[in-house]
Motif scaffolding. Sequence first.
Motif, PDB file in Angstrom:
ATOM      1  N   PRO A   1     -21.146  18.776  10.169  1.00 44.74           N
ATOM      2  CA  PRO A   1     -21.066  20.079   9.494  1.00 44.74           C
ATOM      3  C   PRO A   1     -19.985  20.986  10.080  1.00 44.74           C
ATOM      4  O   PRO A   1     -19.231  21.620   9.331  1.00 44.74           O
ATOM      5  N   GLN A   2     -19.880  21.031  11.393  1.00 41.19           N
ATOM      6  CA  GLN A   2     -18.860  21.868  12.027  1.00 41.19           C
ATOM      7  C   GLN A   2     -17.466  21.359  11.676  1.00 41.19           C
ATOM      8  O   GLN A   2     -16.570  22.137  11.373  1.00 41.19           O
ATOM      9  N   MET A   3     -17.279  20.036  11.709  1.00 44.31           N
ATOM     10  CA  MET A   3     -15.983  19.474  11.403  1.00 44.31           C
ATOM     11  C   MET A   3     -15.583  19.775   9.955  1.00 44.31           C
ATOM     12  O   MET A   3     -14.425  20.087   9.675  1.00 44.31           O
ATOM     13  N   ILE A   4     -16.527  19.715   9.041  1.00 43.52           N
ATOM     14  CA  ILE A   4     -16.249  20.001   7.634  1.00 43.52           C
ATOM     15  C   ILE A   4     -15.843  21.465   7.468  1.00 43.52           C
ATOM     16  O   ILE A   4     -14.885  21.767   6.740  1.00 43.52           O
ATOM     17  N   GLN A   5     -16.542  22.361   8.152  1.00 43.39           N
ATOM     18  CA  GLN A   5     -16.177  23.782   8.093  1.00 43.39           C
ATOM     19  C   GLN A   5     -14.770  24.008   8.644  1.00 43.39           C
ATOM     20  O   GLN A   5     -13.986  24.779   8.078  1.00 43.39           O
ATOM     21  N   GLU A   6     -14.453  23.342   9.742  1.00 42.46           N
ATOM     22  CA  GLU A   6     -13.130  23.481  10.331  1.00 42.46           C
ATOM     23  C   GLU A   6     -12.054  22.937   9.395  1.00 42.46           C
ATOM     24  O   GLU A   6     -10.985  23.534   9.250  1.00 42.46           O
ATOM     25  N   ALA A   7     -12.336  21.818   8.740  1.00 45.04           N
ATOM     26  CA  ALA A   7     -11.374  21.229   7.801  1.00 45.04           C
ATOM     27  C   ALA A   7     -11.175  22.118   6.581  1.00 45.04           C
ATOM     28  O   ALA A   7     -10.070  22.193   6.038  1.00 45.04           O
ATOM     29  N   ALA A   8     -12.212  22.805   6.158  1.00 47.50           N
ATOM     30  CA  ALA A   8     -12.092  23.715   5.016  1.00 47.50           C
ATOM     31  C   ALA A   8     -11.174  24.887   5.353  1.00 47.50           C
ATOM     32  O   ALA A   8     -10.464  25.399   4.474  1.00 47.50           O
ATOM     33  N   ALA A   9     -11.158  25.287   6.617  1.00 41.83           N
ATOM     34  CA  ALA A   9     -10.355  26.432   7.027  1.00 41.83           C
ATOM     35  C   ALA A   9      -8.953  26.037   7.491  1.00 41.83           C
ATOM     36  O   ALA A   9      -8.067  26.878   7.574  1.00 41.83           O
TER      37      ALA A   9
ATOM     38  N   GLU B   1     -11.717  11.687  -3.796  1.00 41.03           N
ATOM     39  CA  GLU B   1     -11.537  11.726  -5.246  1.00 41.03           C
ATOM     40  C   GLU B   1     -10.053  11.673  -5.553  1.00 41.03           C
ATOM     41  O   GLU B   1      -9.293  12.542  -5.136  1.00 41.03           O
ATOM     42  N   ASN B   2      -9.648  10.631  -6.274  1.00 38.70           N
ATOM     43  CA  ASN B   2      -8.231  10.453  -6.617  1.00 38.70           C
ATOM     44  C   ASN B   2      -7.345  10.494  -5.373  1.00 38.70           C
ATOM     45  O   ASN B   2      -6.253  11.056  -5.395  1.00 38.70           O
ATOM     46  N   GLY B   3      -7.819   9.943  -4.291  1.00 36.32           N
ATOM     47  CA  GLY B   3      -7.050   9.891  -3.055  1.00 36.32           C
ATOM     48  C   GLY B   3      -7.065  11.162  -2.230  1.00 36.32           C
ATOM     49  O   GLY B   3      -6.433  11.234  -1.193  1.00 36.32           O
ATOM     50  N   SER B   4      -7.760  12.190  -2.689  1.00 37.84           N
ATOM     51  CA  SER B   4      -7.825  13.455  -1.952  1.00 37.84           C
ATOM     52  C   SER B   4      -9.249  13.695  -1.468  1.00 37.84           C
ATOM     53  O   SER B   4     -10.211  13.391  -2.171  1.00 37.84           O
ATOM     54  N   LEU B   5      -9.334  14.274  -0.307  1.00 39.26           N
ATOM     55  CA  LEU B   5     -10.639  14.538   0.296  1.00 39.26           C
ATOM     56  C   LEU B   5     -11.333  15.683  -0.421  1.00 39.26           C
ATOM     57  O   LEU B   5     -10.775  16.762  -0.568  1.00 39.26           O
ATOM     58  N   ALA B   6     -12.542  15.434  -0.879  1.00 36.41           N
ATOM     59  CA  ALA B   6     -13.370  16.470  -1.500  1.00 36.41           C
ATOM     60  C   ALA B   6     -14.401  16.906  -0.469  1.00 36.41           C
ATOM     61  O   ALA B   6     -15.394  16.224  -0.237  1.00 36.41           O
ATOM     62  N   LEU B   7     -14.147  18.040   0.178  1.00 35.83           N
ATOM     63  CA  LEU B   7     -15.016  18.492   1.265  1.00 35.83           C
ATOM     64  C   LEU B   7     -16.443  18.736   0.799  1.00 35.83           C
ATOM     65  O   LEU B   7     -17.384  18.473   1.547  1.00 35.83           O
ATOM     66  N   ASP B   8     -16.620  19.229  -0.425  1.00 35.54           N
ATOM     67  CA  ASP B   8     -17.978  19.454  -0.919  1.00 35.54           C
ATOM     68  C   ASP B   8     -18.740  18.136  -1.036  1.00 35.54           C
ATOM     69  O   ASP B   8     -19.922  18.061  -0.754  1.00 35.54           O
TER      70      ASP B   8
ATOM     71  N   PRO C   1      -5.894  23.413   6.692  1.00 34.82           N
ATOM     72  CA  PRO C   1      -5.336  22.345   5.842  1.00 34.82           C
ATOM     73  C   PRO C   1      -4.820  21.144   6.640  1.00 34.82           C
ATOM     74  O   PRO C   1      -4.939  20.004   6.185  1.00 34.82           O
ATOM     75  N   ALA C   2      -4.287  21.378   7.820  1.00 35.77           N
ATOM     76  CA  ALA C   2      -3.786  20.262   8.636  1.00 35.77           C
ATOM     77  C   ALA C   2      -4.938  19.368   9.093  1.00 35.77           C
ATOM     78  O   ALA C   2      -4.832  18.134   9.093  1.00 35.77           O
ATOM     79  N   LEU C   3      -6.044  19.982   9.486  1.00 36.18           N
ATOM     80  CA  LEU C   3      -7.220  19.221   9.893  1.00 36.18           C
ATOM     81  C   LEU C   3      -7.809  18.458   8.705  1.00 36.18           C
ATOM     82  O   LEU C   3      -8.209  17.304   8.842  1.00 36.18           O
ATOM     83  N   LYS C   4      -7.814  19.100   7.554  1.00 38.92           N
ATOM     84  CA  LYS C   4      -8.306  18.420   6.340  1.00 38.92           C
ATOM     85  C   LYS C   4      -7.434  17.204   6.036  1.00 38.92           C
ATOM     86  O   LYS C   4      -7.946  16.123   5.730  1.00 38.92           O
TER      87      LYS C   4
END
Length: 127
Positions: free
Chosen positions: A8-16, A71-78, A18-21
């Motif tokens: 959960p923490q990693m997902i929140q960090e990736a949402a904020a 999804e379509n090669g892109s990470l869907a954080l949700d 773009p480089a981490l995502k």
Amino acid sequence: MKSSQEAPQMIQEAAADPALKQELEDRLTTLKQEVEEFIALQEIPKLAEDVHQDLVTQNEALLAEINKVLENGSLALDQLENSELFTTINEATSLINRIEALGQKIFLIFSIFDKLLKLLWISEDGV
């Protein structure tokens, strides 16, 4: 990959960030390719067929989870937030660790067996 507790923490960090995502997306894409390559393996030693099948089953579950979040090669954080990806990774890692431990035990047994054979060989020669 992180553990399911850290997800959960990693997902929140990736949402904020773009480089981490992007880094997470790249790691998942690489993992997906490795899983697909493992599943496609054809030449499995007879002795390892059952273990290989267990790993294929785990990898198929992992691949399904990765496909859900990419999804379509892109990470869907949700999708990642609601997936079982990290749990599946932990389960696959646990299985691999058990196999490695078994391999170490088998190696130890063969080492002991080898030493016993050498002792028997020496004692039969009268040395």
